[in-house]
Structures are given as C-alpha cells and as structure tokens.
Design an enzyme around this catalytic site. Sequence first.
Site, mmCIF file in Angstrom:
data_model
loop_
_atom_site.group_PDB
_atom_site.id
_atom_site.type_symbol
_atom_site.label_atom_id
_atom_site.label_comp_id
_atom_site.label_asym_id
_atom_site.label_seq_id
_atom_site.Cartn_x
_atom_site.Cartn_y
_atom_site.Cartn_z
ATOM 1 N N LYS A 83 0.857 -1.188 0.000
ATOM 2 C CA LYS A 83 0.000 0.000 0.000
ATOM 3 C C LYS A 83 0.892 1.237 0.000
ATOM 4 O O LYS A 83 1.805 1.355 0.835
ATOM 5 C CB LYS A 83 -0.853 -0.031 1.272
ATOM 6 C CG LYS A 83 -2.179 0.669 1.184
ATOM 7 C CD LYS A 83 -2.925 0.387 2.482
ATOM 8 C CE LYS A 83 -4.283 0.983 2.509
ATOM 9 N NZ LYS A 83 -4.897 0.880 3.832
HETATM 10 C C1 E4P Z 1 -8.303 1.781 3.872
HETATM 11 O O1 E4P Z 1 -7.481 1.047 3.373
HETATM 12 C C2 E4P Z 1 -8.107 2.501 5.132
HETATM 13 O O2 E4P Z 1 -7.368 1.668 5.995
HETATM 14 C C3 E4P Z 1 -9.377 2.810 5.861
HETATM 15 O O3 E4P Z 1 -10.520 2.418 5.141
HETATM 16 C C4 E4P Z 1 -9.435 4.169 6.479
HETATM 17 O O4 E4P Z 1 -10.659 4.326 7.139
HETATM 18 P P1 E4P Z 1 -10.951 5.487 8.207
HETATM 19 O O5 E4P Z 1 -11.228 6.741 7.474
HETATM 20 O O6 E4P Z 1 -12.162 4.999 8.950
HETATM 21 O O7 E4P Z 1 -9.725 5.573 9.066
#
Ligand code: E4P
Length: 217
Positions: A83
């Site tokens: 990522k």
């Molecule tokens: C996606 O890969 C992220 O880890 C995640 O969906 C972020 O979500 P949040 O805005 O609830 O922290």
Amino acid sequence: MKFFVDTAEIEAIRDLAATGLLDGVTTNPSLIAKSGRDFKEVTAEICGIVDGPVSAEVVALDHATMMKEAEVLRKIADNVCIKVPLTVDGLKTCKALSSEGTMVNVTLCFSANQALLAAKAGASFISPFVGRHDDNGFDGMDLIEDIRLIYDNYNFATEILVASVRHTTHVLQAAKIGADVMTAPPKVIHDLFKHVLTDKGIEGFMADWAKTGQSIL
Ligand code: E4P
C-alpha cells in the site's frame, strides 16, 4: 463485489474468514498501532488466515525508501499487497512495483484525477476514502461514480476499493455503482447480515415450531 475487512485484529479476521465471505484484508499504520502488535509479525499472521490480498502500507515518504520497505514487506507472503500513498513518490513506487508484477494498493485517494493517475501507474487497487470525504462536506459516492466512469471509459484493470466505509448504506451505494471491492471495519460487515424482520421472523418460526413438538434430528 469483494469484501475486505479493514483491521489488524486477528480474532476479528478469523471470525469473518470463517463465514467464507472474506476476500482480503486492509491495514494501515493507525490500525497496526491500535493492534499493539509488531507490524511484520501481525501481517504474516493475517496472510496465513486469508488467501486474498492483505494490504501492508509503507511508511516512508520518498520513493527510494518506499522501495526498500516494499522489498521487506513483499517477502512476508505471496498475498501481501503493498500500500502506497497517493503522492508523486507513492505513484513512482506503484509504477515500479506493478511493472515487476507486485500487487499495489494506492491509498488516500480523494479525487477522480488522483484515481486516474493511480490507474496509469498500474495500481491493482485504488482506495478512495468515502467516509473521510463525507466528513469534509463532500459526497464520497460521487467520487466512486466518477472513478467508475473514468475506469470504464478506458478499460483500466485497476479495481475500485471503496475505503473508509462507515455504515452499511456505503456498502449498498458502492455495490449499486459497481465498485469492485469495499473494505470496512468488522462491525459494518457484521451489520450487513442483520435485519429486524429476519430476527422477528426467526422468533415467530421458532415459537410455532415448538408447538409441533417435533425435531428434525
Ligand atoms: C483503507 O485502506 C483505510 O485503511 C481505511 O478504510 C481508512 O478508514 P478510516 O477513514 O475509517 O480511518
């Protein structure tokens, strides 16, 4: 639509994997911190539970160090998906890794133009954050619609991974638009199973069944 769970909590992942409906896992530095676990150790454990992609995020901000971190992370297991953030260095890293056949999830996407860049960089997944979009006075689902349109216009293979999902309506809307994947916290996925009329219906059937005095086994 594929379902990924957005957590680094092993028990929650095991629990959802047991339903047979879990296609992958996403983590991020905040979720790793919340788990209190060693990043590489917990990632290896998650990769052993699910067969699908497990996103592990680099924390460097420059391309050269991102590549070094990715090298360490991708050795953890074959289903690790690197990522990277949607920055110039993140997309340079995406391009280099995807050219070598490594899965890449480009995260922190807040515009359709950013999603276009990620697709051009060969991302396996683009992660638009709908919840954070909503929090800031925008409509996260407009973003998903725009990305779907653009990716279909050019037949991009990059999968739209709807992220920052806060409730079941986000999942429904994403599915109606034709997003490829959604990642949600365990609670939201559990909420998808629920309906008050299902519970009421079971209650009624059980009460009537008891009156028959029968047993199937
Ligand atoms: C996606 O890969 C992220 O880890 C995640 O969906 C972020 O979500 P949040 O805005 O609830 O922290």
